[in-house]
Design an enzyme around this catalytic site. Sequence first.
Site, PDB file in Angstrom:
ATOM      1  CG  ASN A 233      66.489  16.351  71.207  1.00  0.00           C
ATOM      2  OD1 ASN A 233      66.108  17.469  70.907  1.00  0.00           O
ATOM      3  ND2 ASN A 233      65.800  15.324  70.638  1.00  0.00           N
TER       4      ASN A 233
ATOM      5  CD  GLU B 270      63.597  15.032  67.751  1.00  0.00           C
ATOM      6  OE1 GLU B 270      64.679  15.642  67.897  1.00  0.00           O
ATOM      7  OE2 GLU B 270      62.577  14.785  67.520  1.00  0.00           O
TER       8      GLU B 270
ATOM      9  CG  HIS C 202      64.378  19.381  68.852  1.00  0.00           C
ATOM     10  ND1 HIS C 202      63.958  18.109  68.743  1.00  0.00           N
ATOM     11  CD2 HIS C 202      63.922  20.451  68.988  1.00  0.00           C
ATOM     12  CE1 HIS C 202      62.829  18.549  69.716  1.00  0.00           C
ATOM     13  NE2 HIS C 202      62.964  20.758  69.361  1.00  0.00           N
TER      14      HIS C 202
ATOM     15  CG  ASP D  11      58.856  22.248  63.527  1.00  0.00           C
ATOM     16  OD1 ASP D  11      57.647  23.091  63.903  1.00  0.00           O
ATOM     17  OD2 ASP D  11      60.320  22.191  64.480  1.00  0.00           O
TER      18      ASP D  11
HETATM   19  C1  GLP Z   1      59.483  21.788  69.748  1.00  0.00           C
HETATM   20  C2  GLP Z   1      59.430  21.793  67.962  1.00  0.00           C
HETATM   21  C3  GLP Z   1      60.697  23.625  68.213  1.00  0.00           C
HETATM   22  C4  GLP Z   1      60.870  23.891  69.544  1.00  0.00           C
HETATM   23  C5  GLP Z   1      61.294  23.105  70.107  1.00  0.00           C
HETATM   24  C6  GLP Z   1      61.618  24.146  71.904  1.00  0.00           C
HETATM   25  O1  GLP Z   1      59.332  20.106  69.198  1.00  0.00           O
HETATM   26  N1  GLP Z   1      59.537  21.583  66.809  1.00  0.00           N
HETATM   27  O2  GLP Z   1      61.055  24.395  66.394  1.00  0.00           O
HETATM   28  O3  GLP Z   1      61.713  25.052  68.612  1.00  0.00           O
HETATM   29  O4  GLP Z   1      60.634  21.973  70.696  1.00  0.00           O
HETATM   30  O5  GLP Z   1      60.537  23.708  72.558  1.00  0.00           O
HETATM   31  P1  GLP Z   1      60.009  25.415  73.217  1.00  0.00           P
HETATM   32  O6  GLP Z   1      60.236  26.361  72.912  1.00  0.00           O
HETATM   33  O7  GLP Z   1      58.514  24.643  73.458  1.00  0.00           O
HETATM   34  O8  GLP Z   1      61.012  25.025  74.048  1.00  0.00           O
END
Ligand code: GLP
Length: 270
Positions: free
Chosen positions: A150, A157, A152, A79
């Site tokens: 959440n 989402e 995702h 993403d």
């Molecule tokens: C972000 C990304 C995800 C990621 C997630 C967790 O929003 N879009 O691909 O896996 O949140 O983030 P983190 O690893 O910083 O907890």
Amino acid sequence: MIKFSNGNIHFRLFKNKSLGSDYIFELIHSKIDRNNLLSKSTVLGLATGESPKKIYEKLITCHDKEGLSFRNVITFNLDEYYPINPESQNSYHHYMFENLFKHIDIDPENIFIPNGMLELDAIPDHCETFEHKIEEFGGIDLQLLGVGSNGHIGFNEPGSVINSKTRLVQLDHRTRLDTAEKFGGLGNTPEYAITMGIKTILKAKKIVCMAWGTSKAQAISQLFNEGITDKWPVTFLKEHPQVELVLDEGAASLINPGFLKKKISLTNNK
Ligand code: GLP
């Protein structure tokens, strides 16, 4: 490490993030190594955020010290924020180059990250081309995934559908709050992103999903409820035949202790 399964999902529970990251590093390392020996390419799906940083550090060290080559590696990132300039400190382009790509010998032509700078009407074609590229390279061999607080995956989402493909999405309020500090406040935090869809993710041959810390515990506990729900997109992973979910103790802290105890007594506790 404690191993247990729930339906299709194979859990690997580690004392901490560092041990869990070592395990995932080894999975990626051995996949690239094996394919390199056979002169085959490796197609990786990559994640951003805090969760994979240690894994990327270890891959860089392995490249430096042991000569692990990424010349035959193709990467697709999950993403990117929209709109965002790739040069921006907070773009996932910037993140990937700083945390991995600029330190290894990957061919820049083999790096695919959704473009957060396009005009709105160019996005559908861009997303379709992204999907086609994955197919052209024979599909993703190993998809690395993190989980949002959440639930995702990528930026799919709550409310995302199982058939979703790469597309422009609106970010959930909780997701924006989680990242607001990095952007210097909610007002500066992007409202949209381009993300691989649930279907795109589920097409990967193997999925390795990681979750570290108690902020992920609620999302992870949903994998132990009945069925699949779009309220917690991570539960869509139950549809995939080859998922490893790698957890630390914090992320596993809301799994029913009775369930865990029963599983632990059935498996090796190294
Ligand atoms: C972000 C990304 C995800 C990621 C997630 C967790 O929003 N879009 O691909 O896996 O949140 O983030 P983190 O690893 O910083 O907890």
